[in-house]
Design a protein around this motif. Sequence first.
Motif, PDB file in Angstrom:
ATOM      1  N   TRP A   1      22.015  60.076  32.429  1.00 57.96           N
ATOM      2  CA  TRP A   1      21.482  61.248  31.732  1.00 57.96           C
ATOM      3  C   TRP A   1      20.031  61.530  32.097  1.00 57.96           C
ATOM      4  CZ3 TRP A   1      25.743  63.259  30.539  1.00 57.96           C
ATOM      5  CH2 TRP A   1      26.825  62.455  30.160  1.00 57.96           C
ATOM      6  N   ASP A   2      19.312  60.546  32.597  1.00 60.26           N
ATOM      7  CA  ASP A   2      17.909  60.788  32.951  1.00 60.26           C
ATOM      8  C   ASP A   2      17.727  61.146  34.420  1.00 60.26           C
ATOM      9  OD1 ASP A   2      18.537  58.277  33.865  1.00 60.26           O
ATOM     10  OD2 ASP A   2      16.862  57.248  32.904  1.00 60.26           O
ATOM     11  N   ARG A   3      18.818  61.385  35.142  1.00 61.11           N
ATOM     12  CA  ARG A   3      18.662  61.814  36.530  1.00 61.11           C
ATOM     13  C   ARG A   3      19.244  63.217  36.770  1.00 61.11           C
ATOM     14  NH1 ARG A   3      23.083  57.884  37.666  1.00 61.11           N
ATOM     15  NH2 ARG A   3      24.817  59.008  38.623  1.00 61.11           N
ATOM     16  N   MET A   4      19.425  63.983  35.684  1.00 59.74           N
ATOM     17  CA  MET A   4      19.882  65.356  35.835  1.00 59.74           C
ATOM     18  C   MET A   4      19.095  66.254  34.892  1.00 59.74           C
ATOM     19  SD  MET A   4      23.590  65.377  33.827  1.00 59.74           S
ATOM     20  CE  MET A   4      24.256  63.998  34.753  1.00 59.74           C
ATOM     21  N   GLU A   5      19.128  67.535  35.153  1.00 55.41           N
ATOM     22  CA  GLU A   5      18.488  68.490  34.264  1.00 55.41           C
ATOM     23  C   GLU A   5      19.157  68.431  32.888  1.00 55.41           C
ATOM     24  OE1 GLU A   5      15.892  70.411  34.815  1.00 55.41           O
ATOM     25  OE2 GLU A   5      15.629  69.737  36.900  1.00 55.41           O
ATOM     26  N   PHE A   6      18.359  68.654  31.839  1.00 52.26           N
ATOM     27  CA  PHE A   6      18.897  68.536  30.484  1.00 52.26           C
ATOM     28  C   PHE A   6      20.067  69.491  30.254  1.00 52.26           C
ATOM     29  CE2 PHE A   6      18.871  69.650  25.925  1.00 52.26           C
ATOM     30  CZ  PHE A   6      19.159  68.396  25.402  1.00 52.26           C
ATOM     31  N   GLY A   7      19.955  70.709  30.733  1.00 49.36           N
ATOM     32  CA  GLY A   7      21.042  71.665  30.567  1.00 49.36           C
ATOM     33  C   GLY A   7      22.323  71.194  31.227  1.00 49.36           C
ATOM     34  N   ALA A   8      22.196  70.543  32.383  1.00 43.13           N
ATOM     35  CA  ALA A   8      23.372  70.013  33.068  1.00 43.13           C
ATOM     36  C   ALA A   8      23.993  68.869  32.276  1.00 43.13           C
ATOM     37  CB  ALA A   8      22.986  69.538  34.467  1.00 43.13           C
ATOM     38  N   ALA A   9      23.147  68.063  31.617  1.00 41.23           N
ATOM     39  CA  ALA A   9      23.660  66.976  30.787  1.00 41.23           C
ATOM     40  C   ALA A   9      24.444  67.526  29.598  1.00 41.23           C
ATOM     41  CB  ALA A   9      22.509  66.096  30.301  1.00 41.23           C
ATOM     42  N   VAL A  10      23.924  68.558  28.983  1.00 41.38           N
ATOM     43  CA  VAL A  10      24.617  69.196  27.856  1.00 41.38           C
ATOM     44  C   VAL A  10      25.971  69.737  28.313  1.00 41.38           C
ATOM     45  CG1 VAL A  10      24.544  71.106  26.213  1.00 41.38           C
ATOM     46  CG2 VAL A  10      22.468  69.771  26.662  1.00 41.38           C
ATOM     47  N   GLU A  11      25.973  70.404  29.457  1.00 44.96           N
ATOM     48  CA  GLU A  11      27.217  70.978  29.985  1.00 44.96           C
ATOM     49  C   GLU A  11      28.228  69.881  30.322  1.00 44.96           C
ATOM     50  OE1 GLU A  11      28.577  74.168  33.450  1.00 44.96           O
ATOM     51  OE2 GLU A  11      26.713  73.035  33.677  1.00 44.96           O
ATOM     52  N   LEU A  12      27.758  68.805  30.919  1.00 43.24           N
ATOM     53  CA  LEU A  12      28.647  67.715  31.305  1.00 43.24           C
ATOM     54  C   LEU A  12      29.265  67.053  30.087  1.00 43.24           C
ATOM     55  CD1 LEU A  12      29.903  65.778  33.344  1.00 43.24           C
ATOM     56  CD2 LEU A  12      27.734  64.498  33.366  1.00 43.24           C
ATOM     57  N   ILE A  13      28.469  66.783  29.065  1.00 44.82           N
ATOM     58  CA  ILE A  13      28.992  66.142  27.860  1.00 44.82           C
ATOM     59  C   ILE A  13      30.034  67.032  27.184  1.00 44.82           C
ATOM     60  CG2 ILE A  13      28.360  65.474  25.499  1.00 44.82           C
ATOM     61  CD1 ILE A  13      25.732  64.359  26.718  1.00 44.82           C
ATOM     62  N   GLY A  14      29.752  68.313  27.084  1.00 44.80           N
ATOM     63  CA  GLY A  14      30.713  69.220  26.486  1.00 44.80           C
ATOM     64  C   GLY A  14      32.019  69.263  27.259  1.00 44.80           C
ATOM     65  N   ALA A  15      31.925  69.346  28.597  1.00 44.52           N
ATOM     66  CA  ALA A  15      33.122  69.386  29.430  1.00 44.52           C
ATOM     67  C   ALA A  15      33.894  68.073  29.333  1.00 44.52           C
ATOM     68  CB  ALA A  15      32.742  69.666  30.883  1.00 44.52           C
ATOM     69  N   ALA A  16      33.173  66.948  29.298  1.00 48.56           N
ATOM     70  CA  ALA A  16      33.832  65.646  29.209  1.00 48.56           C
ATOM     71  C   ALA A  16      34.679  65.562  27.944  1.00 48.56           C
ATOM     72  CB  ALA A  16      32.796  64.527  29.246  1.00 48.56           C
TER      73      ALA A  16
ATOM     74  N   PHE B   1      20.746  61.320  26.046  1.00 47.23           N
ATOM     75  CA  PHE B   1      22.144  61.469  25.648  1.00 47.23           C
ATOM     76  C   PHE B   1      22.243  61.961  24.206  1.00 47.23           C
ATOM     77  CE2 PHE B   1      25.693  59.712  23.253  1.00 47.23           C
ATOM     78  CZ  PHE B   1      26.763  60.312  23.910  1.00 47.23           C
ATOM     79  N   GLY B   2      21.498  61.345  23.304  1.00 43.32           N
ATOM     80  CA  GLY B   2      21.562  61.741  21.904  1.00 43.32           C
ATOM     81  C   GLY B   2      21.190  63.199  21.694  1.00 43.32           C
ATOM     82  N   LYS B   3      20.141  63.635  22.364  1.00 38.22           N
ATOM     83  CA  LYS B   3      19.732  65.039  22.246  1.00 38.22           C
ATOM     84  C   LYS B   3      20.777  65.966  22.854  1.00 38.22           C
ATOM     85  CE  LYS B   3      14.745  64.078  22.324  1.00 38.22           C
ATOM     86  NZ  LYS B   3      13.474  64.229  23.100  1.00 38.22           N
ATOM     87  N   ALA B   4      21.342  65.557  23.995  1.00 41.92           N
ATOM     88  CA  ALA B   4      22.306  66.416  24.683  1.00 41.92           C
ATOM     89  C   ALA B   4      23.606  66.543  23.912  1.00 41.92           C
ATOM     90  CB  ALA B   4      22.565  65.870  26.091  1.00 41.92           C
TER      91      ALA B   4
ATOM     92  N   ALA C   1      28.740  60.629  36.639  1.00 43.80           N
ATOM     93  CA  ALA C   1      28.979  61.933  37.258  1.00 43.80           C
ATOM     94  C   ALA C   1      27.692  62.726  37.195  1.00 43.80           C
ATOM     95  CB  ALA C   1      30.102  62.686  36.544  1.00 43.80           C
ATOM     96  N   SER C   2      27.477  63.552  38.196  1.00 44.25           N
ATOM     97  CA  SER C   2      26.243  64.336  38.245  1.00 44.25           C
ATOM     98  C   SER C   2      26.442  65.751  37.739  1.00 44.25           C
ATOM     99  CB  SER C   2      25.710  64.377  39.679  1.00 44.25           C
ATOM    100  OG  SER C   2      26.665  64.968  40.549  1.00 44.25           O
ATOM    101  N   GLY C   3      27.672  66.091  37.374  1.00 42.64           N
ATOM    102  CA  GLY C   3      27.930  67.428  36.866  1.00 42.64           C
ATOM    103  C   GLY C   3      29.401  67.614  36.563  1.00 42.64           C
ATOM    104  N   VAL C   4      29.744  68.779  36.044  1.00 42.71           N
ATOM    105  CA  VAL C   4      31.118  69.058  35.623  1.00 42.71           C
ATOM    106  C   VAL C   4      32.072  69.014  36.813  1.00 42.71           C
ATOM    107  CG1 VAL C   4      32.644  70.781  34.593  1.00 42.71           C
ATOM    108  CG2 VAL C   4      30.359  70.412  33.651  1.00 42.71           C
ATOM    109  N   ARG C   5      31.663  69.573  37.924  1.00 43.30           N
ATOM    110  CA  ARG C   5      32.545  69.594  39.098  1.00 43.30           C
ATOM    111  C   ARG C   5      32.908  68.180  39.530  1.00 43.30           C
ATOM    112  NH1 ARG C   5      31.277  72.622  44.918  1.00 43.30           N
ATOM    113  NH2 ARG C   5      33.165  71.911  45.994  1.00 43.30           N
TER     114      ARG C   5
END
Length: 325
Positions: free
Chosen positions: A30-45, A73-76, A279-283
């Motif tokens: 979670w600390d190696r990606m943009e915060f918005g990408a982390a939020v998107e990834l968690i939601g998709a997961a 992670f907690g914030k995202a 994973a680094s993103g939803v894709r």
Amino acid sequence: MRYSGAVPRRRLGMRGPVVPMAGLGSWNTWDRMEFGAAVELIGAAVRHGVSLFDVAHYNAGPHAEDATTDVIFGKAVREAGIAREEYTLCGKLWLWDYPASSFAAQIETSLERIGTDRADLVVVGDFLGELDLRSVLTDVSELVRAGRFAAWGVNNWAARDLGRACALAAAEGFTPPSFAQLKYSLARRSVPEGLPYGRLLSQAGLGLQASDVFEGGILAGRLHPRRKIGADPGGIRERIRASFPLVMRAAERFGATPAQLAVAFCFTHPAVATVLFGASGVRQLEENLGALTLLERHGPELREAVADLWLDRDVVNPEASWGTA
């Protein structure tokens, strides 16, 4: 190769909870990606059923880096609108400074940083050297009774020490471990598949949580990762890197990616309930989940296809905690 539908679930050992077959790990995720990408990834997961998150406070022993991956992670997860009951949180309790750094203090700090009052599982690691197992079992059992988490497992314990813990728990009424989290991959098999752990997993009814399945990204095709990656028991990392063309050919044989092959292979172990990966993103997440389609179509064929990629055979001691000599 794609996978449609929700990720199936398996019981994590005979006494553990039912968990998704795929989970996302937290070490430098979670600390190696943009915060918005982390939020998107968690939601998709969570939408895909990948609702197990392995999240730890890395600030002890060799991880004394005060990483913020758990805070992010907690914030995202809150930003993604994911309610606490919608996901399974797997935390960690470290033995590096134990008992000076008590489990009660560690879990309090960890949960506070994430922004929740409980975990579902915890992993107790790393076990290197002598340890008062009765104290460990006493402290873990007290935290279970206090509702801080419901089940626990171990990371980097030798099979003999985990066996002793299981026996002591049964004899004295402590909460027993229900799973082991072990390094497991196409290349590193000697500990999870060796006789000591194999016998223990079967006899004690323990589940297996596979971690570091991409060897820091190497087995997924990122041959020279720039980020910090896990330990190299047996000193075989260069051999793993050199073997990647064989991984590619095996994956192509099934119309899969190397990452899909790496994940699907781990599920061929009968004790594996969950495979953890980053994973680094939803894709990338959705691509990795294609491993479940690969498993459905070609499960019985996978081991033969990668038989020559077992690189720590006769290199590490299958009884040892880290698979060291």
